[in-house]
Design an enzyme around this catalytic site. Structure first.
Site, mmCIF file in Angstrom:
data_model
loop_
_atom_site.group_PDB
_atom_site.id
_atom_site.type_symbol
_atom_site.label_atom_id
_atom_site.label_comp_id
_atom_site.label_asym_id
_atom_site.label_seq_id
_atom_site.Cartn_x
_atom_site.Cartn_y
_atom_site.Cartn_z
ATOM 1 N NE ARG A 191 20.964 -25.303 -12.931
ATOM 2 C CZ ARG A 191 20.640 -26.370 -13.643
ATOM 3 N NH1 ARG A 191 21.155 -26.554 -14.824
ATOM 4 N NH2 ARG A 191 19.812 -27.255 -13.154
ATOM 5 C CD GLU A 204 -1.200 -2.243 2.293
ATOM 6 O OE1 GLU A 204 -0.017 -2.590 2.078
ATOM 7 O OE2 GLU A 204 -1.893 -2.738 3.183
ATOM 8 C CB THR A 228 17.952 -36.395 -4.125
ATOM 9 O OG1 THR A 228 16.944 -37.402 -4.279
ATOM 10 C CG2 THR A 228 17.782 -35.347 -5.194
HETATM 11 ZN ZN ZN Z 1 1.289 -2.394 5.909
#
Ligand code: ZN
Length: 344
Positions: free
Chosen positions: A213, A57, A202
């Protein structure tokens, strides 16, 4: 739906898209989107800045200047009402900007605001409508909400597999199951998470490849977690079990990338909130399955757990996005938020 309600839905969808674009950048603050609309046109926009400040805001109002007076402001989360030493409260900024109307997607569950932002605006004579596109806003801010409401990070499990549910050949080779677009999408998802997590196997097989990448996003490579009872190598953090994710300070979103052991452990612990299923149009047969045991008691309990919220084609591959159906929060809706690339 009236024309006014249609306009509200359209502008709020644009605000949610702004919020979604800041996903993974604003921890510990929520990723919020904000639009200032006047005479049917956007005159200013903002999304929470990297690092969490300035708020959406504040950015949008600074850009709108005096033109915000009498305009309509769309914001995905109730404007904050608490003063921080890093900036004034957005509810105060909005009140001073004097828009005619503020449209809010989601009331702020943060106890420091929790309705006080909306009350402050209404007390100043500004019309406030709450609840427009709330499900979509909730989805865009799911990691922040998960930390606030459940005290843990939001977990996404990514599976890239063949039509018959294999993630690798029997010998373990798994490179290039999916095509370029699906892999790029996977990189984009990495950039949008605070941390990635893999199993030890892994990590040992693929460590050099576990970064982002995409040109321009290389520095968005997330924090690295490995599920292991042993020690972690340099630049990795060891997690002994899925349950300890709640203790990870400053981490609101985790992308679990495999392999089957880590994926199954998170599913068995019911700690997966979102599934990304990338599927290549190939059959492997006698390969490595995507999942091992996930603690399923019977077939009935497997149903009604996952709701498809998006489907799209990525080259010759497909991506299906599912959310865990829980009693509150991320249940089914028609939103198309958070999957990165535009359709087709
Ligand atoms: Zn705020």
């Amino acid at each position: 739906m009236t024309a006014g309600a249609r306009d509200d839905a359209r502008w709020m969808a644009a605000a949610v898209a702004l919020a979604d674009g800041a996903r993974g950048l604003t921890t510990p603050n929520p990723n919020v989107g904000c639009l200032v609309v006047r005479d049917g046109a956007v005159i200013a926009r903002g999304a929470t800045a990297a690092g969490g400040r300035p708020h959406a805001e504040a950015i949008a109002l600074a850009s709108a200047g005096d033109a915000a007076a009498g305009a309509t402001v769309y914001v995905t989360l109730e404007p904050c009402a608490h003063v921080s030493d890093r900036g004034p409260a957005c509810a105060t900024l909005l009140r001073d900007a004097a828009p005619a109307r503020v449209v809010v997607a989601l009331a702020d569950p943060d106890p420091r605001t929790a309705g006080r932002g909306i009350a402050l605006l209404r007390d100043a004579g500004i019309a406030v409508d709450v609840g427009i596109a709330a499900d979509d806003a909730r989805r865009a801010m799911a990691p922040w909400l998960m930390r606030l409401e459940h005290g843990r990070p939001f977990v996404t499990l990514k599976l890239a597999m063949s039509l018959d549910g294999c993630i690798a050949l029997a010998d373990g080779s798994s490179r290039w199951i999916t095509g370029t677009r699906a892999r790029m999408h996977g990189h984009l998802e990495r950039a949008r998470h605070d941390a990635i997590l893999v199993g030890r196997g892994t990590l040992d097989a693929d460590a050099p490849r576990l970064d982002v990448r995409i040109e321009g996003l290389e520095n968005r490579s997330p924090h690295r977690l490995v599920l292991t009872s042993g020690a972690a190598p340099d630049r990795w953090q060891a997690l002994a079990s899925p349950e300890v994710i709640a203790d990870l300070a400053g981490i609101e979103s985790i992308l679990v990338e495999g392999g089957a052991g880590a994926a199954s452990a998170f599913l068995a612990a019911d700690l997966v909130d979102r599934l990304l299923i990338y599927r290549a149009p190939i059959l492997i047969g006698d390969g490595l399955r995507a999942l091992g045991a996930i603690g399923l008691a019977d077939l009935a309990s497997a149903h009604r757990r996952w709701v498809c919220v998006d489907h799209r084609e990525l080259g010759s591959d497909t991506l299906d996005v599912y959310e865990r159906a829980r009693s509150e929060g991320c249940t089914a809706s028609s939103g198309k938020v958070g999957t990165g690339f535009p359709p087709g």
